[in-house]
Write a protein that holds these residues in place. Structure first.
Motif, PDB file in Angstrom:
ATOM      1  N   ALA A  20      17.271  21.596   6.177  1.00  0.00           N
ATOM      2  CA  ALA A  20      17.344  21.175   4.881  1.00  0.00           C
ATOM      3  C   ALA A  20      16.651  22.709   3.893  1.00  0.00           C
ATOM      4  O   ALA A  20      16.424  22.723   3.613  1.00  0.00           O
ATOM      5  N   PHE A  21      16.471  23.136   5.429  1.00  0.00           N
ATOM      6  CA  PHE A  21      15.785  24.950   5.571  1.00  0.00           C
ATOM      7  C   PHE A  21      17.169  25.837   5.011  1.00  0.00           C
ATOM      8  O   PHE A  21      17.387  26.690   3.505  1.00  0.00           O
ATOM      9  N   ALA A  22      18.693  24.773   5.125  1.00  0.00           N
ATOM     10  CA  ALA A  22      19.002  26.308   4.316  1.00  0.00           C
ATOM     11  C   ALA A  22      20.175  25.788   3.102  1.00  0.00           C
ATOM     12  O   ALA A  22      20.235  26.062   2.165  1.00  0.00           O
ATOM     13  N   THR A  23      19.505  23.983   2.677  1.00  0.00           N
ATOM     14  CA  THR A  23      19.552  23.263   1.936  1.00  0.00           C
ATOM     15  C   THR A  23      19.153  24.022   0.108  1.00  0.00           C
ATOM     16  O   THR A  23      18.993  24.049  -0.770  1.00  0.00           O
ATOM     17  N   PHE A  24      17.697  24.568   0.697  1.00  0.00           N
ATOM     18  CA  PHE A  24      16.945  25.352  -0.297  1.00  0.00           C
ATOM     19  C   PHE A  24      17.605  25.977  -1.206  1.00  0.00           C
ATOM     20  O   PHE A  24      16.824  26.408  -2.303  1.00  0.00           O
ATOM     21  N   GLU A  25      19.026  26.661  -0.888  1.00  0.00           N
ATOM     22  CA  GLU A  25      19.530  28.260  -1.731  1.00  0.00           C
ATOM     23  C   GLU A  25      19.433  27.058  -2.563  1.00  0.00           C
ATOM     24  O   GLU A  25      19.808  28.013  -3.412  1.00  0.00           O
ATOM     25  N   LYS A  26      20.357  25.724  -2.343  1.00  0.00           N
ATOM     26  CA  LYS A  26      20.864  25.393  -3.805  1.00  0.00           C
ATOM     27  C   LYS A  26      19.746  24.466  -4.950  1.00  0.00           C
ATOM     28  O   LYS A  26      19.838  25.139  -5.823  1.00  0.00           O
ATOM     29  N   ASP A  27      18.795  24.307  -3.856  1.00  0.00           N
ATOM     30  CA  ASP A  27      17.333  24.115  -4.779  1.00  0.00           C
ATOM     31  C   ASP A  27      17.012  25.053  -5.413  1.00  0.00           C
ATOM     32  O   ASP A  27      16.410  24.995  -6.249  1.00  0.00           O
ATOM     33  N   LEU A  28      16.410  26.360  -4.916  1.00  0.00           N
ATOM     34  CA  LEU A  28      15.892  27.455  -4.965  1.00  0.00           C
ATOM     35  C   LEU A  28      16.926  28.291  -6.656  1.00  0.00           C
ATOM     36  O   LEU A  28      15.748  28.261  -7.717  1.00  0.00           O
TER      37      LEU A  28
END
Length: 638
Positions: free
Chosen positions: A136-144
């Motif tokens: 989920a920490f990697a997924t945060f790039e898209k969320d950001l």
């Protein structure tokens, strides 16, 4: 003592714009004060299409915040065990920033503290290192990029250009900040990691286009505590950035993996954001240095600062006078506890010999490795440089360096040589070509291994298929003759020639899997070893197909030595040109003490008609030049 250290460090300043920037936060920087205005922290909720849920973040607006003004934005990320409140609960960013605003040290900015765990259940509970939570920490790039930033720029009065966005974080968030910031250079101009975790992408994946980074980044910051178990990760990242010539700050500070360090990082970085950055001044920012590879185990000093100045610290209360001698002597000063210290000028790249002078007596530093150099055992310190990747230790097949003793009937004594054999040598049924590699004056057979890193250079070249697997023999070129005389006169050269051809070469052929014939034999050397290479190689050019002469040359201003050599070369010009397929001559820059001599020699080669290849590498009469010479010469052999 701790309080004293902080005060002393606080007294060290560098200029930053029109203000002064301390090297470390002063005492009380994170304590709430009575101020006329304070910033404000609120919780916001934004819709995330990436996660499929509403998500929370904290937002700090500065003192005097007004919706009629536009502000740059800092996105400040937390660690693997935290959430959007970790900075607020443990790092007091609002207090640190409010105090800095009151002192007029930072630009007004909005700070967003998001939850970097981009999943529906994003609370920091249970096993925070579970696979789904780490992903989920990697997924945060898209969320950001797709959800949070658009929301902030819609709901708040912020500047929307790339030069007005910064991203920084601690630990896991530091890795995220580097990954997302360097991976999206059109979005962020201010990027940095505090004690960045190992989720940082590897090398070229982390920074795919250094040219773009150099143009677009306003500030790139790498920092870590000197006692942090993750410090190697920060140093690797900094080393790679230096190798790619990407300007950045590598800031080391006292401490471990904790908020004492990260609060100091925020204090330092916030004063640099959204201002003009002068990297030359920021190179002096680090309050402490890193321990070089030449330190003995657990020795904390000497330390090398990012600007290549060296800090020595020695506890010796009974000593009356203490100096560090690099050729230039530095006087050390003693404190009330009997600890001596000094910071040198910037030291050039590569390995340097030095001594401690204790009450007038020169000794080796017990905190550093010793090397045979300067004609004796001396302390050494290695100053790394950006171009050193070709001798870095890598995860590839490695050869071995073996020590062999042999009796020399020429010198009538037992001697030893160091022998590099490539990976797979013992298992191979094949034989290998051989290069005899000679050291310089004041050194011995250990030089090319210990100082020259021959095995690492060859391992990397062979693994990359840039050089053929070969055996390298590093012999002792120091010989004694009756009546003495310097190593460059006829008698010692003749004795060396016999030692090489009558003893060492037959010994290697008898004991190692060596391919026979001149086409499989090369000879090379640096400085004194370069003269020995010229003497032995030119005299019997039928024995070698390649000669490497590094930072050396005949002494063209000494007729009694040079006339016979050039006469020999003139007489045997055709044979030399036919036999020596690669007559490879290399030199440092004009600061190399052999540079002028070599140029005179090459002009005489031109007159005679000797064919050669010339290579010049910037630097003096030093190991970085000779390591590079070996790296290039090995690629043209066999």
């Amino acid at each position: 003592m701790k309080k004293t250290l902080i005060i002393l460090l606080f007294l060290s300043f560098i200029l930053k714009g029109n203000a002064q920037q301390a090297k470390i936060a002063p005492e009380g920087f994170d304590v709430k004060r009575q101020l006329s205005h304070y910033g404000k922290i609120d919780t916001i909720t934004y819709p995330s299409k990436t996660v499929g849920a509403n998500r929370r973040a904290l937002i700090y607006t500065p003192p005097g915040y007004s919706k009629s003004k536009k502000y740059p934005v800092l996105y400040l990320l937390h660690g693997i065990g935290g959430d959007e409140k970790e900075w607020y609960n443990n790092g007091t960013p609002q207090v640190i920033l409010d105090n800095l605003y009151a002192e007029g040290k930072i630009e007004p900015m909005i700070v967003v503290l998001p939850n970097g765990r981009a999943m529906k259940d994003d609370r920091a509970v249970g096993n925070t290192m579970a696979q789904d939570k780490v992903e989920a920490f990697a997924t945060f790039e898209k969320d950001l990029l797709n959800d949070l930033i658009p929301y902030i720029e819609k709901k708040f009065p912020v500047k929307k250009e790339q030069t007005s966005r910064a991203i920084f974080g601690l630990s896991m968030g530091g890795g995220q900040a580097l990954n997302f910031g360097l991976g999206n250079l059109d979005v962020f101009a201010w990027v940095g990691g505090f004690s960045s975790a190992p989720n940082t992408r590897q090398r070229k994946q982390l920074l795919s286009n250094p040219d773009v980074a150099r143009k677009k980044l306003k500030l790139l910051w790498i920092s870590c505590g000197d006692q942090d178990w993750l410090i190697a990760n920060s140093k690797r990242t900094s080393d790679y950035l230096r190798q790619e010539k990407v300007p950045h700050v590598y800031y080391l500070e006292p401490g471990g993996h904790d908020f004492k360090v990260w609060k100091n990082d925020l204090y330092m970085v916030s004063q640099l954001l959204f201002k003009d950055v002068d990297y030359k001044k920021l190179n002096d920012l680090s309050p402490i240095g890193y321990t070089p590879e030449t330190n003995i185990r657990r020795a904390r000093y000497p330390q090398v600062y990012p600007n290549s100045k060296v800090h020595f610290q020695i506890h010796a209360p009974e000593v009356k006078k203490l100096q560090v001698d690099f050729g230039k002597k530095y006087d050390m000063t003693k404190d009330v506890n009997g600890t001596w210290s000094v910071i040198t000028d910037s030291i050039s790249e590569g390995i340097h010999y030095y001594s401690l002078i204790v009450d007038g007596m020169s000794i080796a530093d017990p905190a550093s490795k010793t090397y045979y150099g300067m004609g004796r055992m001396a302390s050494g310190i290695e100053i790394p440089f950006a171009g050193g990747d070709y001798y870095a230790l890598k995860n590839i097949p490695h050869g071995e360096v073996r020590i062999r003793r042999y009796y020399s009937p020429v010198l009538r004594e037992w001697r030893q040589c160091y022998i590099y054999v490539p990976a797979g040598y013992d298992q191979s049924a094949e034989s290998f070509p051989v290069m005899y590699l000679l050291h310089g004056g004041g050194e011995d057979e250990t030089g090319w291994f210990n100082q020259g890193k021959t095995d690492l250079i060859m391992d990397n070249l062979i693994a990359e298929k840039k050089a053929k697997p070969m055996i390298i023999v590093m012999m002792d070129g120091n010989v004694s003759v009756a009546g003495g005389g310097n190593a460059f006169s006829e008698a010692p050269l003749k004795t060396f020639d016999r030692e090489l051809k009558e003893v060492v070469m037959p010994f290697i052929s008898s004991n190692y899997k060596v391919k026979k014939g001149p086409e499989n034999t090369a000879l090379a050397g640096l400085s004194m070893g370069g003269i020995q290479t010229l003497y032995a190689g030119v005299k019997d050019s039928h024995l070698f197909s390649a000669l490497g002469v590094f930072s050396s040359g005949w002494f063209a201003n000494q007729k009694e030595l040079t006339d016979p050599q050039y006469a020999l070369m003139t007489t045997n010009k055709d044979a030399i040109n036919k036999n020596i397929k690669s007559f490879w001559i290399a030199m440092g820059g004009k600061e190399d003490i052999a540079h002028n001599n070599c140029k005179i020699m090459l002009s005489k080669f031109d007159e005679i008609g000797i064919k050669y290849t010339y290579s010049e590498y910037p630097g003096g009469h030093t190991w970085p030049v000779w390591r590079n010479n070996l790296y290039k010469f090995a690629q043209v052999l066999f």
